[in-house]
Scaffold this active site. Structure first.
Site, PDB file in Angstrom:
ATOM      1  N   VAL A 172      -5.332  -2.897  -0.416  1.00 47.53           N
ATOM      2  CA  VAL A 172      -6.393  -2.425   0.497  1.00 47.53           C
ATOM      3  C   VAL A 172      -7.314  -3.603   0.803  1.00 47.53           C
ATOM      4  O   VAL A 172      -7.755  -4.303  -0.105  1.00 47.53           O
ATOM      5  CB  VAL A 172      -7.251  -1.305  -0.150  1.00 47.53           C
ATOM      6  CG1 VAL A 172      -8.307  -0.802   0.833  1.00 47.53           C
ATOM      7  CG2 VAL A 172      -6.382  -0.153  -0.616  1.00 47.53           C
ATOM      8  N   GLU A 191       2.229  -5.035  15.989  1.00 48.51           N
ATOM      9  CA  GLU A 191       3.692  -4.989  15.818  1.00 48.51           C
ATOM     10  C   GLU A 191       4.347  -4.465  17.095  1.00 48.51           C
ATOM     11  O   GLU A 191       3.697  -3.786  17.896  1.00 48.51           O
ATOM     12  CB  GLU A 191       4.048  -3.988  14.705  1.00 48.51           C
ATOM     13  CG  GLU A 191       3.347  -4.217  13.407  1.00 48.51           C
ATOM     14  CD  GLU A 191       4.150  -5.099  12.481  1.00 48.51           C
ATOM     15  OE1 GLU A 191       5.356  -5.262  12.718  1.00 48.51           O
ATOM     16  OE2 GLU A 191       3.536  -5.644  11.535  1.00 48.51           O
ATOM     17  N   LYS A 227      -4.686   3.521   2.937  1.00 48.33           N
ATOM     18  CA  LYS A 227      -5.728   2.751   2.238  1.00 48.33           C
ATOM     19  C   LYS A 227      -6.881   3.684   1.840  1.00 48.33           C
ATOM     20  O   LYS A 227      -7.454   3.550   0.756  1.00 48.33           O
ATOM     21  CB  LYS A 227      -6.237   1.636   3.143  1.00 48.33           C
ATOM     22  CG  LYS A 227      -5.157   0.567   3.384  1.00 48.33           C
ATOM     23  CD  LYS A 227      -5.534  -0.353   4.518  1.00 48.33           C
ATOM     24  CE  LYS A 227      -4.498  -1.449   4.714  1.00 48.33           C
ATOM     25  NZ  LYS A 227      -4.706  -2.208   5.948  1.00 48.33           N
ATOM     26  N   LYS A 240       0.828  -1.225   0.000  1.00 44.51           N
ATOM     27  CA  LYS A 240       0.000   0.000   0.000  1.00 44.51           C
ATOM     28  C   LYS A 240       0.852   1.260   0.000  1.00 44.51           C
ATOM     29  O   LYS A 240       0.456   2.272  -0.572  1.00 44.51           O
ATOM     30  CB  LYS A 240      -0.986   0.000   1.172  1.00 44.51           C
ATOM     31  CG  LYS A 240      -0.334   0.183   2.542  1.00 44.51           C
ATOM     32  CD  LYS A 240      -1.154  -0.399   3.648  1.00 44.51           C
ATOM     33  CE  LYS A 240      -0.797  -1.780   3.910  1.00 44.51           C
ATOM     34  NZ  LYS A 240      -0.322  -2.504   4.865  1.00 44.51           N
TER      35      LYS A 240
END
Ligand SMILES: NC(=O)c1ccc[n+]([C@@H]2O[C@H](COP(=O)([O-])OP(=O)(O)OC[C@H]3O[C@@H](n4cnc5c(N)ncnc54)[C@H](OP(=O)(O)O)[C@@H]3O)[C@@H](O)[C@H]2O)c1
Length: 418
Positions: A125, A183, A198, A98
């Site tokens: 997306v 993360e 996105k 993306k």
């Protein structure tokens, strides 16, 4: 068709797996085998597909047998240079990246057109949800007036858990990190930048022009607390991080913000790591796409759908109209919302002030008070422009000496009419 994959991490290895597992189905559907010839990776050894492993990009670029290249490395550089070089050699390119699509998508589409090949990016997306193709091809005849979605599984997982467990943000984030749903550096997800990229791609698809994700007002979910969920719950509502684009004639509105949404909104029930994208068209009405917005195999499946499209259109540019013309997004202050606001103290002695700054003349104050709390209460304001609301908050605080602890936007006035 012989193909190469650049970047053999989660998605790249997933693409190889889908090609391997579904090779017979693929061959039947496209009428020829899709054969993985190279895997470009910077590591020296990869457990599977070792015989295909190369470290030198020029091998892919210079091999005339390679007709299609999958880019799953991530980041803008060197992904852009590699994809550009492949398109210039007439090789179709498919990406899940993306960041690359947001920053360079329109340029790469133009290069593909010039060289009579295709640049596809369905997986960039919504992971496994076919939203790009739906917007661009299936709804080509629609005037799309609104696209609003939950497009980040990490934040949706955190918000769902906060609501279900009555937990606060920090502890829920820590648990999500422990379970591998967030993360170690979660900023791109929880500060809304992933959703913003996105959202920019969706606005580009809907408008046919370019927009920069940097121009989209973006707020993440760091400031959402369990108290916010308690107030939203009292209203029978919940809180979701939404990326939203609206088109009103030739004006474009776009933002990424947490919003309080009612049960009647189809996005209300999109929980956990799932994504949902609500699309409104002038003839279509409202529709919603729902599914896994990330993950190895769902995302790889979207990449493989692009590979199929490329095989089917291998001798022609498939005609995606994404011009380099920049569109300008209206300032956040010109959007209109209602706001769930949390006000310091009790409401008895400031009813008139609340009405002056946050309610229409004929509206009645319906305060929301949590059991056992007299240090704050909440209410939902009438609809107002964001610019006016911000001014009113300042003036209200100055006049009453009471703080607005927090506000969250809720249903926008024109979302039903467009
Ligand atoms: N994971 C998802 O669920 C998901 C969903 C939708 C879209 N995406 C997008 O898909 C892309 C890939 O994501 P991922 O999750 O698969 O990432 P990943 O697991 O980190 O995989 C990327 C791989 O590319 C390798 N790589 C990096 N630079 C390279 C270079 N110059 N040459 C060759 N190999 C290189 C990396 O090697 P090192 O590890 O050694 O750096 C890594 O093995 C990203 O753009 C991501 O945003 C991911």
């Amino acid at each position: 068709m012989k193909i190469a994959i650049m970047g053999y991490g989660t998605i790249g290895s997933g693409v190889a797996e889908v090609l391997r597992v579904n090779q017979d189905i693929l061959q039947k559907k496209v009428g020829e085998p899709v054969e993985l010839k190279y895997v470009l990776d910077i590591r020296d050894s990869i457990p599977e597909d070792n015989d295909k492993l190369i470290n030198d990009f020029s091998i892919i670029k210079d091999d005339e047998e390679i007709k299609l290249v999958v880019e799953t490395m991530g980041g803008i550089h060197p992904a852009y240079e590699f994809v550009k070089a492949c398109l210039e050699s007439g090789k179709h390119c498919v990406t899940s990246n993306k960041a690359l699509v947001d920053a360079c998508g329109s340029k790469l589409v133009a290069i593909a057109k010039e060289h009579n090949c295709n640049f596809y990016f369905e997986a960039s997306v919504g992971g496994g949800i076919p939203v790009i193709r739906t917007i661009y091809h299936n709804y080509a005849g629609e005037n799309l007036t609104e696209i609003t979605g939950i497009m980040n599984g990490t934040t949706n997982y955190i918000l769902t858990n906060m609501r279900e467990k009555g937990a606060d943000f920090d502890e829920t984030l820590a648990e999500a990190q422990r379970l591998g749903y967030a993360e170690r550096d979660p900023s791109s997800d929880i500060d809304g930048f992933d959703t913003s990229r996105k959202t920019a791609i969706l606005l580009s698809m809907a408008s046919g022009n370019r927009c920069r994700h940097e121009d989209i007002y973006t707020e993440g979910i760091r400031n959402i607390s369990k108290l916010d969920f308690l107030y939203a719950g009292k209203l029978g509502m919940t809180i979701k991080l939404l990326g939203s684009v609206h088109q009103i004639e030739d004006q474009y509105f776009a933002y990424v913000v947490p919003m309080v949404i009612p049960k009647s909104d189809p996005l209300f029930s999109v929980d956990g790591v799932f994504n949902g994208i609500r699309i409104v068209g002038n003839c279509l009405g409202t529709t919603m796409l729902y599914g896994m917005g990330a993950g190895k195999l769902p995302t790889a499946s979207a990449v493989v759908s692009d590979i199929i499209a490329a095989v089917r259109h291998q001798n022609e540019f498939q005609g995606i109209g994404w011009s380099e013309k920049m569109i300008s997004i209206e300032p956040m202050s010109s959007n209109a919302f209602s706001y769930l606001i949390r006000v310091e103290g009790t409401y008895d002695d400031i009813v008139d002030d609340i009405k002056e700054f946050f309610l229409n003349e004929d509206s009645v104050l319906s305060p929301i008070v949590l059991d056992g709390r007299n240090d704050e209460f909440a209410l939902v304001t009438d609809i107002m422009f964001e610019g006016d609301f911000m001014e009113n908050v300042k003036e209200f605080e100055a006049k009453t000496g009471r703080r607005i602890f927090h506000f969250i936007r809720t249903k926008k006035d024109n979302s039903d009419d467009i």
